[in-house]
Design an enzyme around this catalytic site. Structure first.
Site, PDB file in Angstrom:
ATOM      1  N   ALA A  85       0.849  -1.195   0.000  1.00 36.67           N
ATOM      2  CA  ALA A  85       0.000   0.000   0.000  1.00 36.67           C
ATOM      3  C   ALA A  85       0.891   1.254   0.000  1.00 36.67           C
ATOM      4  O   ALA A  85       1.862   1.322  -0.747  1.00 36.67           O
ATOM      5  CB  ALA A  85      -0.980  -0.036   1.161  1.00 36.67           C
ATOM      6  N   SER A  86       0.619   2.212   0.878  1.00 40.66           N
ATOM      7  CA  SER A  86       1.338   3.493   0.823  1.00 40.66           C
ATOM      8  C   SER A  86       2.794   3.419   1.261  1.00 40.66           C
ATOM      9  O   SER A  86       3.541   4.383   1.064  1.00 40.66           O
ATOM     10  CB  SER A  86       0.606   4.547   1.654  1.00 40.66           C
ATOM     11  N   VAL A  87       3.223   2.317   1.852  1.00 40.84           N
ATOM     12  CA  VAL A  87       4.656   2.141   2.111  1.00 40.84           C
ATOM     13  C   VAL A  87       5.418   2.128   0.787  1.00 40.84           C
ATOM     14  O   VAL A  87       6.623   2.375   0.746  1.00 40.84           O
ATOM     15  CB  VAL A  87       4.893   0.861   2.940  1.00 40.84           C
TER      16      VAL A  87
END
Length: 472
Positions: A85-87
């Site tokens: 995801a946003s990592v």
């Protein structure tokens, strides 16, 4: 949606079962404490995934909890691959930094120089995209309203929507900070157009392969399906079945299908071992030099001189206890992810989960404490008669009214009608604000007659120590 998950906001989860792990039992006191923490959360239904703690690159604790695949019964282990995801954003940011070093772009170039579809949005720079100060509207909301949900959208499709619909800016560049998935979608497009490679090829050639991250790749399982071994299927809660299900089975999660072709703000997949390699490489010059790293890990400043808490793909935090910390979380239907780097002490925390159900939590606060040998205050049970004595109205030092509420056997601090924070008791008078990091505590103060007359709110990491007096 692929939103950035602030660890100061509690995440929730449902389901309870027994640990299913493959790693060996912990051998150190630190590892035993961490195992107890995560085992308890697993049994409470608030954790299912893989966790790693390292110091100076040495793994002090690594263990998997639960199943990677509910259908096959495959267990989570150190090599299990998760959607980040946003990592993913830190890898997108690194790709831009590398292209800048090669002289192929400048941080202060306007985005429209590389993306002609955005000619109507002058003034937005690559730097603005990196640190979330561009002010461009959210592409996910645009797609939800205007895109055909029966089709899988790509970055180019989103750019055409921007070009055709010309949605208004949220604010002018560098005037405000607002977390933007749009910005990182655009950065991936810039990487592709400048390098002449696909986003996945570029990251593999310039980052993953050089660092030996053999189990890290860009993967869009619906747009470009392929077989991936030891893969963690992501699960959500299905109301109709009262059980864990794949997000594709829940109509309200259809965005995981029609946005599966979007790159840059997500879609990097990896495991805890590869992410540790990435973490350690950032202490070296394998990819970039110290000057570049200083830029990545320095918060941006707005036009009025105020400082944000975000650099290039990383949130930056200064802690009196832990020093300078760079971290990022991620959330996508079925996945909750987190990586944290303690830059002054070379400690690393990586937590990857493959379910996002109402009770899911990221236990960062207590993981930090254990890593530094700081005792954990465990929640206790208090009777309703005690809790009710704390309920009432209080006046802060800045003359703002705060209300402590007693509801359904619990205490809550009401910040406004829409925001109520649960207070978790750790003693008869001291409570921890649930989910906040750095930790916030509230201690109720009785007078000589035993009647509560004030509460003391403290957040040592931020230098907060204030008294609020009871008015009712």
């Amino acid at each position: 949606m692929r939103y950035f998950l602030l660890i100061s906001l509690p995440l929730l989860f449902f389901i309870s079962c027994q640990p299913a792990t493959q790693e060996k039992a912990p051998t150190s006191e630190l590892a035993s404490h961490l195992d107890s923490l995560f085992t308890a959360q697993y049994e409470a239904g608030s954790f299912n995934g893989s966790v790693l703690l390292a110091e100076k690159g040495k793994i002090l604790f690594q263990k998997g909890y639960g199943l990677a695949n509910e259908k096959t019964g495959a267990k989570i282990n150190a090599e299990t691959v998760f959607e980040l995801a946003s990592v993913s954003k830190q890898f997108t940011a690194m790709g831009i930094v590398q292209l800048q070093k090669e002289g192929k772009l400048s941080y202060d170039d306007e985005v429209a120089t590389y993306i002609q579809e955005l000619q109507e949005y002058p003034g937005v720079t690559i730097r603005n995209l990196l640190n979330h100060t561009g002010g461009l509207p959210d592409y996910m909301e645009l797609a939800d309203e205007h895109w055909d949900h029966s089709k899988i959208a790509t970055n180019d499709d989103m750019l055409k929507l921007f070009e055709e619909l010309l949605p208004e800016r949220d604010f002018e560049p560098n005037q405000e900070w607002d977390y933007s998935n749009t910005g990182y979608m655009l950065l991936a497009t810039i990487i592709e157009r400048v390098s002449g490679k696909s986003f996945g090829e570029y990251l593999n050639d310039k980052i993953f392969k050089p660092l030996g991250m053999a189990n890290t790749f860009v993967y869009r399982r619906r747009y470009q399906p392929k077989e991936v071994s030891n893969y963690a299927q992501g699960y959500v809660y299905g109301d109709s079945t009262d059980s864990k299900v794949l997000p594709d089975e829940v109509p309200s999660n259809d965005y995981v299908i029609f946005l599966d072709g979007i790159l840059g703000d997500g879609m990097v997949n990896s495991n805890v071992i590869d992410l540790l390699k990435w973490d350690q490489a950032l202490y070296t010059d394998k990819l970039i030099n110290d000057q570049d790293k200083e830029l990545i890990f320095t918060p941006a400043k707005l036009a009025d001189g105020s400082e944000t808490d975000y650099g290039f793909g990383w949130t930056i935090e200064e802690s009196k206890t832990y020093g300078k910390i760079a971290h990022h979380s991620g959330g996508w239907a079925g996945y909750i992810t987190y990586i944290e780097r303690h830059l002054d002490h070379d400690k690393t925390i990586i937590i990857l989960q493959n379910q996002s159900i109402p009770k899911t939590k990221i236990p960062v606060k207590n993981t930090r404490k254990i890593a530094y040998g700081i005792p954990i205050e465990k929640p206790i049970q208090l009777g309703e008669d005690i809790l009710k004595t704390y309920a009432g109205k209080y006046l802060t030092e800045s003359q703002k009214e705060r209300q402590v509420l007693f509801e359904e056997g619990k205490l809550f601090l009401e910040l406004n009608p829409e925001t109520q924070l649960e207070l978790v008791p750790v003693s008869t008078t001291k409570f921890i604000v649930d989910g906040f990091s750095p930790e916030v505590s509230i201690t109720f103060i009785p007078n000589k007659e035993g009647k509560v007359e004030a509460y003391r709110i403290q957040q040592p990491e931020q230098g907060v120590d204030r008294l609020s007096k009871r008015t009712q």
